[in-house]
Design a protein around this motif. Sequence first.
Motif, PDB file in Angstrom:
ATOM      1  N   LEU A   1      -4.882   6.602  -4.731  1.00 13.87           N
ATOM      2  CA  LEU A   1      -4.241   7.260  -3.591  1.00 13.87           C
ATOM      3  C   LEU A   1      -5.122   7.173  -2.345  1.00 13.87           C
ATOM      4  N   ARG A   2      -6.387   7.447  -2.502  1.00 15.76           N
ATOM      5  CA  ARG A   2      -7.330   7.397  -1.367  1.00 15.76           C
ATOM      6  C   ARG A   2      -7.438   5.976  -0.806  1.00 15.76           C
TER       7      ARG A   2
ATOM      8  N   SER B   1      -0.959  -0.081   9.248  1.00 15.53           N
ATOM      9  CA  SER B   1       0.011   0.523  10.169  1.00 15.53           C
ATOM     10  C   SER B   1      -0.511   0.498  11.598  1.00 15.53           C
TER      11      SER B   1
ATOM     12  N   THR C   1      -4.067   4.860   0.795  1.00 14.94           N
ATOM     13  CA  THR C   1      -3.843   5.563   2.058  1.00 14.94           C
ATOM     14  C   THR C   1      -4.688   4.951   3.166  1.00 14.94           C
TER      15      THR C   1
ATOM     16  N   ILE D   1       0.766   4.180  -2.890  1.00 14.71           N
ATOM     17  CA  ILE D   1       0.689   5.619  -2.603  1.00 14.71           C
ATOM     18  C   ILE D   1       1.753   6.361  -3.409  1.00 14.71           C
ATOM     19  N   LYS D   2       2.958   5.849  -3.392  1.00 13.66           N
ATOM     20  CA  LYS D   2       4.047   6.494  -4.114  1.00 13.66           C
ATOM     21  C   LYS D   2       3.765   6.517  -5.621  1.00 13.66           C
TER      22      LYS D   2
ATOM     23  N   THR E   1       1.798   3.416  14.215  1.00 10.38           N
ATOM     24  CA  THR E   1       1.291   4.777  14.367  1.00 10.38           C
ATOM     25  C   THR E   1       1.530   5.234  15.801  1.00 10.38           C
TER      26      THR E   1
ATOM     27  N   SER F   1      -3.145   1.573   4.010  1.00 10.38           N
ATOM     28  CA  SER F   1      -1.898   1.780   4.743  1.00 10.38           C
ATOM     29  C   SER F   1      -2.179   2.165   6.191  1.00 10.38           C
ATOM     30  N   ARG F   2      -3.157   3.028   6.387  1.00  4.65           N
ATOM     31  CA  ARG F   2      -3.514   3.464   7.745  1.00  4.65           C
ATOM     32  C   ARG F   2      -3.999   2.280   8.577  1.00  4.65           C
TER      33      ARG F   2
ATOM     34  N   SER G   1       0.836  -1.206   0.000  1.00  3.74           N
ATOM     35  CA  SER G   1       0.000   0.000   0.000  1.00  3.74           C
ATOM     36  C   SER G   1       0.869   1.254   0.000  1.00  3.74           C
ATOM     37  N   ALA G   2       2.012   1.220   0.694  1.00  2.00           N
ATOM     38  CA  ALA G   2       2.936   2.352   0.662  1.00  2.00           C
ATOM     39  C   ALA G   2       3.470   2.570  -0.752  1.00  2.00           C
TER      40      ALA G   2
ATOM     41  N   ARG H   1       0.978   9.082  -6.420  1.00  3.83           N
ATOM     42  CA  ARG H   1       1.487  10.462  -6.334  1.00  3.83           C
ATOM     43  C   ARG H   1       2.380  10.797  -7.525  1.00  3.83           C
TER      44      ARG H   1
END
Length: 138
Positions: free
Chosen positions: A97-98, A108, A101, A67-68, A114, A104-105, A63-64, A71
């Motif tokens: 991206l949404r 994490s 993210t 995101i990259k 976190t 990933s949240r 997922s990270a 972007r």
Amino acid sequence: MKHTAGRKATPQPIADAIRTVPQPPKAMSTDAKVEWRRVMPVLVERRVLSAADMHAVERFCESAADIKDARAAIAKDGAYVENRLGEIKRHPAFATLREATAESRRWSAELGLTPASRSRAGAHEDSDETDDNPLAVE
């Protein structure tokens, strides 16, 4: 009765914890492997992962990477792009991206990556780990 819906389990050291950082899976993207190498030493040091938890770390790292990638696509093409009908629309990578993210949240928090999940687990109480924290933003 205390309401606990939505609360994550607090990662605690486990008896069968992985003791050395494993190599990232070969099928992982390059950016996911970079994330693996960034977070795995921290998770291994905390002794919170067993072999059964590798999927969670893989999902977090992928997922990270997503995101990259999203972007980068937005940076390259701009926030708004023309569709096949010539209409100006928000870049489709914003959906990726949404979603990435949010994923990933979630991962994490499950992995104790976190500030909130670490405080629930007491991972940084009375310690001076911030100087040596590889996840700290400089």
